[in-house]
Design a protein around this motif. Structure first.
Motif, short mmCIF file in Angstrom:
data_model
loop_
_atom_site.label_atom_id
_atom_site.label_comp_id
_atom_site.label_asym_id
_atom_site.label_seq_id
_atom_site.Cartn_x
_atom_site.Cartn_y
_atom_site.Cartn_z
N ALA A 30 6.91 -1.12 0.44
CA ALA A 30 5.55 -1.92 -0.25
C ALA A 30 5.12 -2.78 0.60
O ALA A 30 5.71 -3.83 1.00
CB ALA A 30 6.02 -2.65 -1.62
N ALA A 31 3.90 -2.57 1.71
CA ALA A 31 3.50 -3.30 2.45
C ALA A 31 2.41 -4.13 1.98
O ALA A 31 1.45 -3.53 1.74
CB ALA A 31 2.84 -2.32 3.67
N ILE A 32 2.64 -5.52 2.19
CA ILE A 32 1.66 -6.29 1.84
C ILE A 32 0.73 -6.97 2.95
O ILE A 32 1.27 -7.26 4.25
CB ILE A 32 2.41 -7.82 1.25
CG1 ILE A 32 3.34 -7.14 0.14
CG2 ILE A 32 1.04 -8.52 0.83
CD1 ILE A 32 2.95 -6.46 -0.87
N TYR A 33 -0.72 -6.75 3.01
CA TYR A 33 -1.45 -7.30 3.81
C TYR A 33 -2.37 -8.14 3.38
O TYR A 33 -2.61 -8.09 2.23
CB TYR A 33 -2.14 -6.25 4.84
CG TYR A 33 -3.19 -5.48 3.91
CD1 TYR A 33 -4.60 -5.69 4.02
CD2 TYR A 33 -3.00 -4.45 2.94
CE1 TYR A 33 -5.35 -5.06 3.34
CE2 TYR A 33 -3.75 -3.82 2.22
CZ TYR A 33 -5.23 -4.13 2.21
OH TYR A 33 -6.34 -3.48 1.78
N ASN A 34 -3.29 -9.01 4.29
CA ASN A 34 -4.12 -9.79 3.56
C ASN A 34 -5.47 -9.49 4.15
O ASN A 34 -6.50 -9.28 3.47
CB ASN A 34 -3.83 -11.24 3.91
CG ASN A 34 -4.97 -12.23 3.33
OD1 ASN A 34 -5.62 -11.98 2.15
ND2 ASN A 34 -4.98 -13.47 3.63
N ASN A 35 -5.69 -9.16 5.41
CA ASN A 35 -7.00 -9.19 6.14
C ASN A 35 -7.08 -7.77 6.93
O ASN A 35 -8.23 -7.20 7.02
CB ASN A 35 -7.43 -10.04 7.11
CG ASN A 35 -7.68 -11.44 6.42
OD1 ASN A 35 -8.04 -11.58 5.20
ND2 ASN A 35 -6.94 -12.49 7.03
N SER A 36 -6.06 -7.14 7.26
CA SER A 36 -6.12 -6.04 8.27
C SER A 36 -5.99 -4.60 7.44
O SER A 36 -4.96 -4.08 7.63
CB SER A 36 -5.08 -6.33 9.39
OG SER A 36 -5.23 -7.49 9.99
N GLU A 37 -6.79 -4.41 6.49
CA GLU A 37 -6.63 -3.00 6.01
C GLU A 37 -6.55 -1.90 6.76
O GLU A 37 -5.89 -1.11 6.69
CB GLU A 37 -7.83 -2.79 4.86
CG GLU A 37 -7.83 -1.55 3.95
CD GLU A 37 -9.03 -1.56 2.99
OE1 GLU A 37 -8.85 -0.59 2.22
OE2 GLU A 37 -9.80 -2.37 3.13
N ASN A 55 3.34 2.12 0.25
CA ASN A 55 2.20 1.76 -0.53
C ASN A 55 1.63 0.68 -0.06
O ASN A 55 2.77 -0.20 0.45
CB ASN A 55 2.66 1.75 -2.11
CG ASN A 55 2.92 3.03 -2.65
OD1 ASN A 55 2.19 4.09 -2.67
ND2 ASN A 55 4.34 3.06 -3.37
N ILE A 56 0.30 0.36 0.21
CA ILE A 56 -0.10 -0.79 0.62
C ILE A 56 -0.80 -1.72 -0.29
O ILE A 56 -1.27 -0.96 -1.42
CB ILE A 56 -1.00 -0.50 1.87
CG1 ILE A 56 -2.12 0.32 1.48
CG2 ILE A 56 -0.38 0.06 3.08
CD1 ILE A 56 -3.02 0.56 2.52
N TYR A 57 -0.61 -2.81 -0.44
CA TYR A 57 -1.22 -3.80 -1.45
C TYR A 57 -1.91 -5.17 -0.66
O TYR A 57 -1.33 -5.63 0.22
CB TYR A 57 -0.23 -4.47 -2.14
CG TYR A 57 0.69 -3.23 -2.91
CD1 TYR A 57 0.21 -2.76 -4.02
CD2 TYR A 57 1.79 -2.97 -2.40
CE1 TYR A 57 0.81 -1.60 -4.87
CE2 TYR A 57 2.56 -1.93 -3.17
CZ TYR A 57 2.07 -1.19 -4.22
OH TYR A 57 2.86 -0.39 -4.94
N LYS A 58 -3.22 -5.43 -0.81
CA LYS A 58 -4.08 -6.34 -0.51
C LYS A 58 -3.51 -7.86 -1.13
O LYS A 58 -3.55 -7.49 -2.43
CB LYS A 58 -5.56 -6.11 -0.32
CG LYS A 58 -6.16 -7.50 0.01
CD LYS A 58 -7.65 -7.15 0.19
CE LYS A 58 -8.74 -8.21 0.73
NZ LYS A 58 -8.27 -9.00 1.70
N CYS A 59 -3.10 -8.56 -0.61
CA CYS A 59 -2.56 -9.72 -1.50
C CYS A 59 -2.39 -11.01 -0.23
O CYS A 59 -2.00 -10.95 0.66
CB CYS A 59 -1.22 -9.68 -1.84
SG CYS A 59 -0.54 -10.72 -2.88
N ASP A 60 -3.15 -12.01 -0.82
CA ASP A 60 -2.69 -13.55 -0.01
C ASP A 60 -1.26 -13.91 -0.45
O ASP A 60 -1.29 -14.85 -1.33
CB ASP A 60 -3.81 -14.45 0.03
CG ASP A 60 -3.70 -15.46 0.63
OD1 ASP A 60 -2.58 -15.80 1.13
OD2 ASP A 60 -4.55 -16.32 0.56
N ALA A 61 -0.18 -13.62 0.14
CA ALA A 61 0.94 -14.08 -0.33
C ALA A 61 1.26 -15.78 -0.29
O ALA A 61 2.26 -16.04 -0.92
CB ALA A 61 2.32 -13.29 0.59
N GLY A 62 0.37 -16.31 0.70
CA GLY A 62 0.45 -17.69 0.62
C GLY A 62 -0.20 -18.55 -0.65
O GLY A 62 -0.37 -19.69 -0.80
#
Length: 64
Positions: A30-37, A55-62
């Motif tokens: 489960a790959a989490i990214y914020n800006n680099s789609e 699976n990729i998920y856009k999320c700001d983990a901070g």
């Protein structure tokens, strides 16, 4: 038993390499990214090309 790894910052750098290594060792990622789609999609394609699952998920983990 299915192994799943959640990797934050997975679209580039250490996070990307970690996600690839885990996928090569049998983990579904489960790959989490914020800006680099675009980079996240490239990671997903690379993992799937070696027979892995990602699976990729856009999320700001901070922001939690």
């Amino acid at each position: 038993m299915s192994m799943v790894a959640v990797v934050t910052g997975a679209s580039r750098g250490i996070g990307c390499e970690t996600a690839l290594c885990l996928a090569k060792n049998g983990y579904s990622v489960a790959a989490i990214y914020n800006n680099s789609e675009l980079q996240a999609n490239k990671l997903k394609a690379e993992i799937e090309s070696i027979g892995g699952t990602c699976n990729i998920y856009k999320c700001d983990a901070g922001s939690f």
